[in-house]
Design an enzyme around this catalytic site. Structure first.
Site, mmCIF file in Angstrom:
data_model
loop_
_atom_site.group_PDB
_atom_site.id
_atom_site.type_symbol
_atom_site.label_atom_id
_atom_site.label_comp_id
_atom_site.label_asym_id
_atom_site.label_seq_id
_atom_site.Cartn_x
_atom_site.Cartn_y
_atom_site.Cartn_z
ATOM 1 N N LYS A 40 -5.441 9.887 2.956
ATOM 2 C CA LYS A 40 -6.236 9.020 3.813
ATOM 3 C C LYS A 40 -7.368 9.765 4.515
ATOM 4 O O LYS A 40 -7.159 10.878 5.013
ATOM 5 C CB LYS A 40 -5.313 8.377 4.862
ATOM 6 C CG LYS A 40 -5.962 7.402 5.795
ATOM 7 C CD LYS A 40 -6.725 6.293 5.073
ATOM 8 C CE LYS A 40 -5.874 5.614 4.045
ATOM 9 N NZ LYS A 40 -6.623 4.781 3.103
ATOM 10 N N ARG A 71 0.839 -1.209 0.000
ATOM 11 C CA ARG A 71 0.000 0.000 0.000
ATOM 12 C C ARG A 71 0.860 1.239 0.000
ATOM 13 O O ARG A 71 2.080 1.167 0.092
ATOM 14 C CB ARG A 71 -0.900 -0.011 1.228
ATOM 15 C CG ARG A 71 -0.143 -0.301 2.553
ATOM 16 C CD ARG A 71 -0.839 0.180 3.782
ATOM 17 N NE ARG A 71 -0.822 1.623 3.821
ATOM 18 C CZ ARG A 71 0.227 2.349 4.204
ATOM 19 N NH1 ARG A 71 1.360 1.755 4.587
ATOM 20 N NH2 ARG A 71 0.160 3.652 4.216
ATOM 21 N N GLY A 72 0.191 2.405 -0.090
ATOM 22 C CA GLY A 72 0.923 3.675 -0.051
ATOM 23 C C GLY A 72 1.285 4.121 -1.449
ATOM 24 O O GLY A 72 1.926 3.381 -2.197
ATOM 25 N N ALA A 73 0.916 5.329 -1.796
ATOM 26 C CA ALA A 73 1.019 5.774 -3.183
ATOM 27 C C ALA A 73 2.359 5.499 -3.863
ATOM 28 O O ALA A 73 2.409 4.816 -4.886
ATOM 29 C CB ALA A 73 0.646 7.265 -3.268
ATOM 30 N N ASP A 100 -2.105 10.851 -1.937
ATOM 31 C CA ASP A 100 -2.311 9.800 -2.934
ATOM 32 C C ASP A 100 -2.516 10.375 -4.320
ATOM 33 O O ASP A 100 -2.266 9.706 -5.324
ATOM 34 C CB ASP A 100 -3.509 8.936 -2.519
ATOM 35 C CG ASP A 100 -3.143 8.112 -1.298
ATOM 36 O OD1 ASP A 100 -3.173 8.671 -0.188
ATOM 37 O OD2 ASP A 100 -2.778 6.937 -1.469
ATOM 38 N N GLN A 145 -3.539 2.172 9.975
ATOM 39 C CA GLN A 145 -2.177 2.303 9.425
ATOM 40 C C GLN A 145 -1.272 3.072 10.391
ATOM 41 O O GLN A 145 -0.065 2.839 10.450
ATOM 42 C CB GLN A 145 -2.192 3.020 8.069
ATOM 43 C CG GLN A 145 -2.763 2.219 6.912
ATOM 44 C CD GLN A 145 -4.235 2.469 6.682
ATOM 45 O OE1 GLN A 145 -4.993 2.702 7.644
ATOM 46 N NE2 GLN A 145 -4.679 2.415 5.435
ATOM 47 N N ARG A 157 -6.574 -0.142 -7.594
ATOM 48 C CA ARG A 157 -7.115 0.862 -6.668
ATOM 49 C C ARG A 157 -7.148 2.187 -7.438
ATOM 50 O O ARG A 157 -6.216 2.487 -8.195
ATOM 51 C CB ARG A 157 -6.258 1.014 -5.399
ATOM 52 C CG ARG A 157 -6.320 -0.179 -4.451
ATOM 53 C CD ARG A 157 -5.523 0.070 -3.188
ATOM 54 N NE ARG A 157 -6.213 0.968 -2.258
ATOM 55 C CZ ARG A 157 -5.632 1.516 -1.208
ATOM 56 N NH1 ARG A 157 -4.346 1.302 -0.974
ATOM 57 N NH2 ARG A 157 -6.320 2.304 -0.393
HETATM 58 C C1 LIG Z 1 2.784 8.647 1.100
HETATM 59 S S1 LIG Z 1 1.702 7.541 0.407
HETATM 60 C C2 LIG Z 1 0.920 7.019 1.788
HETATM 61 C C3 LIG Z 1 -0.525 7.343 1.672
HETATM 62 O O1 LIG Z 1 -1.194 6.153 1.246
HETATM 63 C C4 LIG Z 1 -2.113 5.811 2.252
HETATM 64 O O2 LIG Z 1 -3.240 5.201 1.744
HETATM 65 P P1 LIG Z 1 -3.380 3.584 1.823
HETATM 66 O O3 LIG Z 1 -2.875 3.166 3.178
HETATM 67 O O4 LIG Z 1 -4.868 3.371 1.633
HETATM 68 O O5 LIG Z 1 -2.552 3.065 0.675
HETATM 69 C C5 LIG Z 1 -2.433 7.135 2.886
HETATM 70 O O6 LIG Z 1 -3.283 7.913 2.091
HETATM 71 C C6 LIG Z 1 -1.078 7.734 2.993
HETATM 72 O O7 LIG Z 1 -1.019 9.102 3.182
#
Ligand SMILES: CSC[C@H]1O[C@H](OP(=O)(O)O)[C@H](O)[C@@H]1O
Length: 390
Positions: free
Chosen positions: A264, A64-66, A253, A212, A98
């Site tokens: 998020k 996960r994570g952009a 993101d 998270q 996603r």
């Molecule tokens: C710096 S990217 C991390 C970003 O991604 C997270 O979303 P997810 O856990 O759903 O992939 C969240 O928005 C973080 O800020």
């Protein structure tokens, strides 16, 4: 396996194993992921041998994570090419795993473009697959470099915004090495402040519903020795009211051309709180997260996730029992409806600054972002079909 109550020696690396790595065992190439749904209880690895497995890992946030989604998407195309799967089908499935993080499609397009260019130039399947892998490695390496640069720019900005050090930083979700080819985005700035002796407290929003913050940011902060405190998302307001927050640092993101920031869910309320209390609200993201082809925040597709992530306590994410409905512990009456957007959108007027690897945009304006992206090593083609070296 790490014991989640283990106290790590201060200054350790933020991860015990890399968040993702490419391997070439005799039976064929694989993408090895640190399964983020199992942290912090287990440092379990997920071995992806095909694209459907990687798509599922993206959808369940095992990866996960952009920025890391961009890297994983690029390696996913390389994996399809190396194993003889249809690259166009793979790219389509990965890019749509996603919807909100723009990096996913960008990474997929870069590796797919490299594969297609090689094939169009007469390269055989093996050489074209090698071209896709080389591009995936380039995406990976660039993100690691971008992370270093963002940490440096962000630390300098904190010095300007908060002279005197002793920063009390509030962060939301997870933006460290778990989402990056390097040490992350916003959390990399907090880590740089810690290493400079300027981090007095890292306030860590738990970040419901998938936690998270409480699971992943706390894991990284503990490993690196940062002074951190986890809090319920709803408790952030009282910290602002008590004067306990000097700045908010979050990731992103997707950043629209007007500077609106998708991040998020729970980020927008923090921006409103920061504005009301005159506290800097700083977004840290690589230019690969800026999408100049999305005009404004209202145009960003916000991922809607399954309701059971809200109505069931995410025991699966603690015990690794899986992410399907019913695997958790029901906290709402059976059949309860749930509203579960994965992200929200903060308007540019509530953002103090956007920190990228190419520098800082503040105030946040359409022109400022466009100039920032034009000066970065990669500038998005207007056609949006990938990245081009300048
Ligand atoms: C710096 S990217 C991390 C970003 O991604 C997270 O979303 P997810 O856990 O759903 O992939 C969240 O928005 C973080 O800020």
């Amino acid at each position: 396996m790490a014991d989640q109550h283990e106290v790590f020696e201060a200054g350790a690396a933020s991860l015990a194993v890399p968040s993702l790595r490419w391997e070439e065992p005799p039976e064929g190439p694989v993408l090895v992921l640190l399964d983020q749904t199992r942290l912090p209880a287990e440092e379990a690895e997920l071995v992806c041998t095909d694209v459907p497995a990687l798509v599922q890992a993206i959808r369940t946030l095992a990866v996960r994570g952009a920025p890391l989604l961009g890297i994983a998407g690029a390696y996913g195309v390389a994996l399809a090419a190396a194993r003889g799967f249809d690259v166009d089908d793979a790219a389509e499935a990965l890019a749509h795993a996603r919807p909100t993080a723009v990096n996913l499609g960008y990474g997929v397009r870069r590796a797919a473009a490299a594969y297609r260019a090689a094939a169009a130039g007469g390269a055989g399947a093996e050489a074209a697959a090698a071209a896709a892998l080389a591009e995936a490695r380039a995406v990976h390496a660039e993100d690691a470099e971008a992370s270093k640069r963002m940490a440096a720019h962000g630390l300098a900005l904190l010095g300007e915004l908060l002279p005197g050090g002793g920063h009390r930083i509030l962060t939301h979700c997870n933006t460290g090495a778990l989402v990056s080819g390097g040490e992350g985005t916003a959390l990399a700035v907090a880590l740089a402040a810690h290493r400079a002796g300027d981090l007095r407290r890292l306030w860590v929003d738990e970040t419901r519903p998938l936690l998270q913050g409480a699971r992943l940011t706390a894991y990284e902060a503990a490993r690196t020795g940062m002074p951190y405190t986890v809090l319920a998302d709803g408790a952030a307001g009282s910290l602002f009211a008590a004067g306990e927050v000097d700045a908010v640092l979050i990731g992103a993101d997707r950043i629209a051309a007007d500077g609106a920031v998708a991040n998020k869910v729970g980020s927008y309320p923090l921006a409103v709180l920061a504005g009301y209390h005159h506290i800097p609200f700083v977004v840290v993201a690589p230019t690969s997260t800026v999408d100049l082809e999305t005009e404004e925040g209202a145009d960003i597709e916000v991922e809607q996730r399954p309701g059971h992530e809200v109505t069931e306590f995410p025991v699966p994410y603690v015990r690794g029992a899986g992410a399907e409905a019913g695997a958790g512990t029901a906290v709402a009456p059976l059949g309860a409806q749930a509203y579960n957007p994965a992200f929200d959108v903060t308007p540019p007027e509530l953002v103090t600054a956007i920190v990228t690897e190419a520098g800082v945009v503040s105030p946040v304006t359409r022109d400022g972002l466009a100039v920032m992206c034009s000066t970065s090593r990669w500038s998005k083609s207007r056609s949006g079909n990938g990245m081009m070296a300048e």
